[in-house]
Scaffold this motif. Structure first.
Motif, PDB file in Angstrom:
ATOM      1  N   TRP A 176     -10.187  -2.672  -0.636  1.00 60.93           N
ATOM      2  CA  TRP A 176      -9.670  -2.101  -1.884  1.00 60.93           C
ATOM      3  C   TRP A 176     -10.759  -1.898  -2.926  1.00 60.93           C
ATOM      4  O   TRP A 176     -11.549  -2.791  -3.182  1.00 60.93           O
ATOM      5  CB  TRP A 176      -8.594  -3.022  -2.462  1.00 60.93           C
ATOM      6  CG  TRP A 176      -7.490  -3.287  -1.495  1.00 60.93           C
ATOM      7  CD1 TRP A 176      -7.362  -4.372  -0.671  1.00 60.93           C
ATOM      8  CD2 TRP A 176      -6.377  -2.441  -1.226  1.00 60.93           C
ATOM      9  NE1 TRP A 176      -6.229  -4.242   0.089  1.00 60.93           N
ATOM     10  CE2 TRP A 176      -5.597  -3.063  -0.224  1.00 60.93           C
ATOM     11  CE3 TRP A 176      -5.957  -1.212  -1.731  1.00 60.93           C
ATOM     12  CZ2 TRP A 176      -4.427  -2.508   0.268  1.00 60.93           C
ATOM     13  CZ3 TRP A 176      -4.786  -0.656  -1.232  1.00 60.93           C
ATOM     14  CH2 TRP A 176      -4.041  -1.305  -0.248  1.00 60.93           C
ATOM     15  N   GLU A 211      -3.750   3.495  -1.634  1.00 52.98           N
ATOM     16  CA  GLU A 211      -3.923   2.891  -2.948  1.00 52.98           C
ATOM     17  C   GLU A 211      -2.908   1.774  -3.127  1.00 52.98           C
ATOM     18  O   GLU A 211      -1.868   1.758  -2.488  1.00 52.98           O
ATOM     19  CB  GLU A 211      -3.748   3.944  -4.047  1.00 52.98           C
ATOM     20  CG  GLU A 211      -4.841   4.999  -4.009  1.00 52.98           C
ATOM     21  CD  GLU A 211      -4.667   6.055  -5.087  1.00 52.98           C
ATOM     22  OE1 GLU A 211      -3.735   5.935  -5.902  1.00 52.98           O
ATOM     23  OE2 GLU A 211      -5.473   6.985  -5.105  1.00 52.98           O
ATOM     24  N   LEU A 212      -3.225   0.866  -4.026  1.00 54.30           N
ATOM     25  CA  LEU A 212      -2.292  -0.204  -4.352  1.00 54.30           C
ATOM     26  C   LEU A 212      -1.028   0.399  -4.946  1.00 54.30           C
ATOM     27  O   LEU A 212      -1.082   1.414  -5.630  1.00 54.30           O
ATOM     28  CB  LEU A 212      -2.923  -1.154  -5.377  1.00 54.30           C
ATOM     29  CG  LEU A 212      -4.154  -1.930  -4.913  1.00 54.30           C
ATOM     30  CD1 LEU A 212      -4.779  -2.655  -6.090  1.00 54.30           C
ATOM     31  CD2 LEU A 212      -3.790  -2.917  -3.820  1.00 54.30           C
ATOM     32  N   MET A 254       0.826  -1.191   0.000  1.00 51.01           N
ATOM     33  CA  MET A 254       0.000   0.000   0.000  1.00 51.01           C
ATOM     34  C   MET A 254       0.867   1.251   0.000  1.00 51.01           C
ATOM     35  O   MET A 254       1.900   1.302   0.628  1.00 51.01           O
ATOM     36  CB  MET A 254      -0.897  -0.008   1.245  1.00 51.01           C
ATOM     37  CG  MET A 254      -1.888   1.112   1.242  1.00 51.01           C
ATOM     38  SD  MET A 254      -3.196   1.042   2.494  1.00 51.01           S
ATOM     39  CE  MET A 254      -2.519   0.175   3.853  1.00 51.01           C
TER      40      MET A 254
END
Length: 145
Positions: free
Chosen positions: A53, A7-8, A2
């Motif tokens: 997510w 966010e990824l 993360m």
């Protein structure tokens, strides 16, 4: 996994998008089971807890759609029910539409009516335009549209 903003990380996000795009191309050509295989590869890459997510929401929507269109209604329902626990899932007209359709096909008419109405309220009659007419016909027996 993360970044600071929740966010990824970009590399992981790109890999997930690559598998999802491959799935989309297969689904568009009617190869739904092969599409699900690609979507599942993307799903496996999402870190736990997966329902934190946004990517989980759209991957589950794609899996559910491909399962629904290929007749795997139980798998579609399971993906949709999990998608409702993910960011942006609850209130997503498409997810409510597909869940309502699956529930209707399973004979769960009260729950189906609730989900189909959520889809209708969220996106209007247009969301039913390319769907089998029986779902909107059923909804009209439960609500004044």
């Amino acid at each position: 996994m993360m970044s600071e903003n929740g966010e990824l990380n970009p590399e992981l996000h790109e890999q997930i998008k690559k598998f999802s795009s491959a799935g989309d191309m297969l689904a568009e050509s009617g190869r739904y089971e092969a599409a699900v295989t690609e979507y599942n590869k993307a799903w496996e890459m999402i870190p736990s807890p997966k329902n934190d997510w946004e990517a989980a929401t759209w991957i589950l929507a794609a899996i559910a759609d491909a399962c629904f269109l290929s007749g795997f209604k139980t798998s579609a329902r399971e993906a949709l029910q999990y998608a409702m626990t993910c960011p942006g899932g609850l209130g997503n007209p498409f997810l409510h539409l597909r869940l309502g359709q699956v529930l209707f096909d399973e004979g769960q008419e009260d729950s189906a009516a609730d989900e189909l109405m959520r889809a209708y309220m969220g996106a209007g009659p247009e969301i039913f335009a390319i769907e089998d007419a029986r779902y909107l016909i059923f909804l009209k027996t439960r609500a004044d549209l």
